[in-house]
Enzyme design. Structure first.
Site, PDB file in Angstrom:
ATOM      1  N   GLU A 286      80.143  47.899  31.470  1.00 44.04           N
ATOM      2  CA  GLU A 286      80.018  48.641  32.732  1.00 44.04           C
ATOM      3  C   GLU A 286      79.914  47.603  33.823  1.00 44.04           C
ATOM      4  OE1 GLU A 286      80.148  51.842  32.912  1.00 44.04           O
ATOM      5  OE2 GLU A 286      80.180  52.079  30.740  1.00 44.04           O
ATOM      6  N   CYS A 320      75.309  49.951  41.515  1.00 42.40           N
ATOM      7  CA  CYS A 320      76.754  49.876  41.295  1.00 42.40           C
ATOM      8  C   CYS A 320      77.431  51.064  41.961  1.00 42.40           C
ATOM      9  CB  CYS A 320      77.052  49.862  39.809  1.00 42.40           C
ATOM     10  SG  CYS A 320      76.260  51.220  38.960  1.00 42.40           S
TER      11      CYS A 320
HETATM   12  P1  NAD Z   1      75.348  39.806  36.221  1.00 43.84           P
HETATM   13  O1  NAD Z   1      76.734  39.980  35.731  1.00 43.84           O
HETATM   14  O2  NAD Z   1      75.046  38.618  37.031  1.00 43.84           O
HETATM   15  O3  NAD Z   1      74.341  39.766  34.987  1.00 43.84           O
HETATM   16  C1  NAD Z   1      74.288  40.818  34.046  1.00 43.84           C
HETATM   17  C2  NAD Z   1      73.695  40.287  32.754  1.00 43.84           C
HETATM   18  O4  NAD Z   1      74.616  39.362  32.192  1.00 43.84           O
HETATM   19  C3  NAD Z   1      72.389  39.536  32.929  1.00 43.84           C
HETATM   20  O5  NAD Z   1      71.523  39.865  31.864  1.00 43.84           O
HETATM   21  C4  NAD Z   1      72.827  38.099  32.853  1.00 43.84           C
HETATM   22  O6  NAD Z   1      71.805  37.237  32.416  1.00 43.84           O
HETATM   23  C5  NAD Z   1      73.926  38.183  31.816  1.00 43.84           C
HETATM   24  N1  NAD Z   1      74.875  37.062  31.789  1.00 43.84           N
HETATM   25  C6  NAD Z   1      75.208  36.210  32.784  1.00 43.84           C
HETATM   26  N2  NAD Z   1      76.134  35.335  32.333  1.00 43.84           N
HETATM   27  C7  NAD Z   1      76.400  35.646  31.042  1.00 43.84           C
HETATM   28  C8  NAD Z   1      77.265  35.116  30.045  1.00 43.84           C
HETATM   29  N3  NAD Z   1      78.058  34.077  30.279  1.00 43.84           N
HETATM   30  N4  NAD Z   1      77.271  35.693  28.826  1.00 43.84           N
HETATM   31  C9  NAD Z   1      76.490  36.774  28.571  1.00 43.84           C
HETATM   32  N5  NAD Z   1      75.643  37.294  29.470  1.00 43.84           N
HETATM   33  C10 NAD Z   1      75.597  36.756  30.692  1.00 43.84           C
HETATM   34  O7  NAD Z   1      74.977  41.153  37.002  1.00 43.84           O
HETATM   35  P2  NAD Z   1      73.602  41.510  37.721  1.00 43.84           P
HETATM   36  O8  NAD Z   1      73.505  40.705  38.983  1.00 43.84           O
HETATM   37  O9  NAD Z   1      72.478  41.469  36.773  1.00 43.84           O
HETATM   38  O10 NAD Z   1      73.822  43.047  38.081  1.00 43.84           O
HETATM   39  C11 NAD Z   1      74.555  43.474  39.174  1.00 43.84           C
HETATM   40  C12 NAD Z   1      75.958  43.877  38.778  1.00 43.84           C
HETATM   41  O11 NAD Z   1      75.904  44.890  37.796  1.00 43.84           O
HETATM   42  C13 NAD Z   1      76.757  44.473  39.914  1.00 43.84           C
HETATM   43  O12 NAD Z   1      78.078  44.004  39.850  1.00 43.84           O
HETATM   44  C14 NAD Z   1      76.713  45.968  39.624  1.00 43.84           C
HETATM   45  O13 NAD Z   1      77.768  46.708  40.195  1.00 43.84           O
HETATM   46  C15 NAD Z   1      76.760  45.971  38.146  1.00 43.84           C
HETATM   47  N6  NAD Z   1      76.248  47.225  37.601  1.00 43.84           N
HETATM   48  C16 NAD Z   1      77.139  48.110  37.060  1.00 43.84           C
HETATM   49  C17 NAD Z   1      76.696  49.320  36.564  1.00 43.84           C
HETATM   50  C18 NAD Z   1      77.646  50.317  35.964  1.00 43.84           C
HETATM   51  O14 NAD Z   1      77.183  51.274  35.335  1.00 43.84           O
HETATM   52  N7  NAD Z   1      78.951  50.153  36.107  1.00 43.84           N
HETATM   53  C19 NAD Z   1      75.338  49.626  36.614  1.00 43.84           C
HETATM   54  C20 NAD Z   1      74.455  48.687  37.169  1.00 43.84           C
HETATM   55  C21 NAD Z   1      74.924  47.491  37.649  1.00 43.84           C
END
Ligand code: NAD
Length: 517
Positions: A286, A320
């Site tokens: 997501e 999001c």
């Molecule tokens: P992010 O992508 O920075 O991090 C998400 C998770 O991924 C964190 O736990 C982070 O530690 C982990 N991560 C980072 N690098 C990684 C890697 N190389 N391998 C595996 N895991 C890794 O996102 P964020 O800042 O935590 O959240 C905000 C984002 O999430 C926004 O883009 C938002 O739109 C999206 N979001 C989407 C939904 C949806 O349902 N579509 C819901 C909530 C948030």
């Protein structure tokens, strides 16, 4: 008999008793801040000597807690613990697994305000948003528990003489769950409980911004009696632990919610088979959004402005589903824009421990820097209508005034890239068809709303507005489990629907069995 699923009600904080109870919960949580917390692997507590320090974004000097930071060695231990536990857990009947979720829901309900208080302090959610986050987490447990019971019945097959045929849903294996910080309890609970209730075991890598809230969830699952190794807790850097786990030969699936960039990286890494790997990893991702609300010429401007402001600035625009583009018909452009600006100017901002503050801080120093940069870009790409600057506090909190930038081109950077903060771009459209065209012209497709009184236009929006969650004549945030199954198209993810009846199928595989006697 199990009752039919119903959404958890929200808490009414205008009731003096509830207000007092929430203030007490915040005080109670504050008395527990600053503690050290271990990893949990196979039911064992582990220290690593390295720490992730979680702080309050409204007062970054305040430490919420220190969390043992896993490296690849601990990630490997967690993988082996999960793989071992899978051998037993996969045999536990679906009904029984569901009861762990019902128990977890009951525990969350009993601690509702305390869980909300953790999010108020750790990530700056206002009371109503934090309460909604807990309610959604409870809903996921109740909904997915019932869904598992439904799936346990298999599915009806066409009768065939001389054979007994059945189709059963069996688990996949070890899943890696990687949630974001913005729904630190709800999304983490949703992805983890969906995995577990289907008979999989989990390595959970929480977001480094919200490990304290994640630890509350872990404690609840332990108290619910989940066997050791079914859920393993390994906070750590995405680039280290995340990559290690995603790339691991024994990983069967990855449930991820977060940014487009990280989601694509996970998808790519997961697609590469490792030596000895005997399956194609499944990725349930997501990702981000650039959600639009489009407004027709015949609409009550107050109604539209209310929906836009609520969707754009709830939780500081860090959803999001947040509205980051308002696309207004030229005939009502000035009127609706003026009303959005007026409403935005009245929004209260400050530490959200005070229930009267609607807007809190943004999540972190890096988010603060990135959002302010986008605002500077926006000042060049459009006309600043309100906000456009930080709102400094003596504690150094990451406050940014809710910002509206008018007269933005639909192809401008601030109309295309996800900012993930309190910044709204306002775009003018010559016609309803053009408004729809602008709404669809990003790489995302998560949520969207259309305000119109014209039946033909509403039908056109139903057909042409290409988003996973479309709302007509209402705001584009606030999806409810079971009511609005949630998830987007295109670069917003893998087209799954959390909180819907198709979701658990993503965490299972169907086995057809035929016997001739
Ligand atoms: P992010 O992508 O920075 O991090 C998400 C998770 O991924 C964190 O736990 C982070 O530690 C982990 N991560 C980072 N690098 C990684 C890697 N190389 N391998 C595996 N895991 C890794 O996102 P964020 O800042 O935590 O959240 C905000 C984002 O999430 C926004 O883009 C938002 O739109 C999206 N979001 C989407 C939904 C949806 O349902 N579509 C819901 C909530 C948030």
């Amino acid at each position: 008999m199990l009752t039919e699923f119903r959404n958890e009600p929200f808490t009414d904080f205008s009731q003096p008793d509830n207000e007092k109870a929430m203030a007490a919960a915040i005080a109670r949580v504050r008395s527990q801040l600053g503690k050290q917390h271990p990893l949990v692997v196979g039911g064992e507590r582990l220290e690593t000597g390295n720490w992730i320090v979680s702080t309050n974004p409204a007062a970054p000097g305040e430490v919420i807690g220190k969390f043992a930071r896993a490296g690849s060695a601990e990630a490997e231990m967690a993988m082996q613990a999960a793989a071992k536990a899978f051998q037993e857990w996969k045999r536990v009947p679906g009904h029984e697994r569901a009861r762990y979720l019902f128990k977890a829901a009951a525990l969350m309900r009993a601690r509702k305000l305390e869980l909300a208080a953790w999010m108020v302090l750790e990530i700056g959610k206002n009371w109503a948003e934090a309460d909604g986050d807990v309610a959604e987490a409870i809903d996921f447990c109740e909904f997915y528990g019932r869904e598992m019971i439904r799936l346990s019945q298999g599915q009806p097959l066409t009768p065939y003489a001389g054979e007994e045929n059945e189709l059963v849903y069996i688990p996949l294996g070890v899943g890696i769950v990687i949630p974001p910080w913005n729904f630190p309890l709800a999304i983490l609970t949703g992805m983890t409980t969906a995995s577990i209730v289907c008979g999989n075991t989990v390595v959970l890598k929480p977001s480094s911004e919200t490990p304290a809230t994640a630890f509350q969830f872990l404690s609840i699952m332990e108290e619910a009696g989940l066997p050791p190794g079914v859920l393993n807790f390994v906070p750590g850097a995405g680039s280290e632990v995340g990559d290690y786990l995603v790339g691991h030969r024994q990983t069967r699936f990855i449930a991820f919610t977060g940014s487009k960039e990280v989601g694509l990286r996970i998808n790519e890494l997961a697609a590469r088979p490792q030596k000895g790997q005997i399956w194609i990893k499944r990725v349930i991702a997501e990702m981000g959004g650039k959600d639009a609300i489009i407004v027709d010429r015949d609409v009550d401007p107050d109604l539209a402005a209310e929906g836009i402001a609520a969707s754009a600035f709830g939780f500081q625009g860090q959803k999001c589903s947040a509205c980051s583009r308002a696309i207004l018909h030229k005939d009502i452009y000035d009127q609706v824009l003026a009303k959005v600006v007026e409403r935005t100017g009245k929004l209260t901002m400050g530490p959200v421990e005070d229930r009267h503050n609607f807007l809190g801080p943004v999540s972190s120093k890096s988010a603060y820097g990135s959002i302010l940069q986008y605002i500077e870009v926006g000042k060049k790409e459009g006309r600043l209508a309100t906000g456009g600057e930080p709102a400094p506090t003596p504690e150094g909190g990451f406050f940014i005034k809710p910002t509206v930038i008018a007269d933005v081109s639909p192809t401008a950077r601030i109309a295309q890239e996800e900012i993930f903060g309190p910044v709204l771009s306002v775009i003018k459209a010559d016609s309803w068809s053009q408004a729809l065209e602008f709404a669809n012209n990003t790489e995302f497709g998560l949520t969207g709303a259309a305000y119109s009184r014209n039946r033909r236009h509403l039908e056109q929006a139903r057909q042409e507005f290409h988003v996973g969650n479309l709302y007509l004549n209402r705001k584009c945030t606030g999806a409810l489990v079971g009511v609005h199954p949630f998830g987007g198209f295109n670069m917003s993810g893998t087209d799954s629907k959390g909180g819907g009846r198709d979701y658990l199928l993503l965490f299972t595989q169907a086995k057809a069995i035929s016997e001739r006697y």
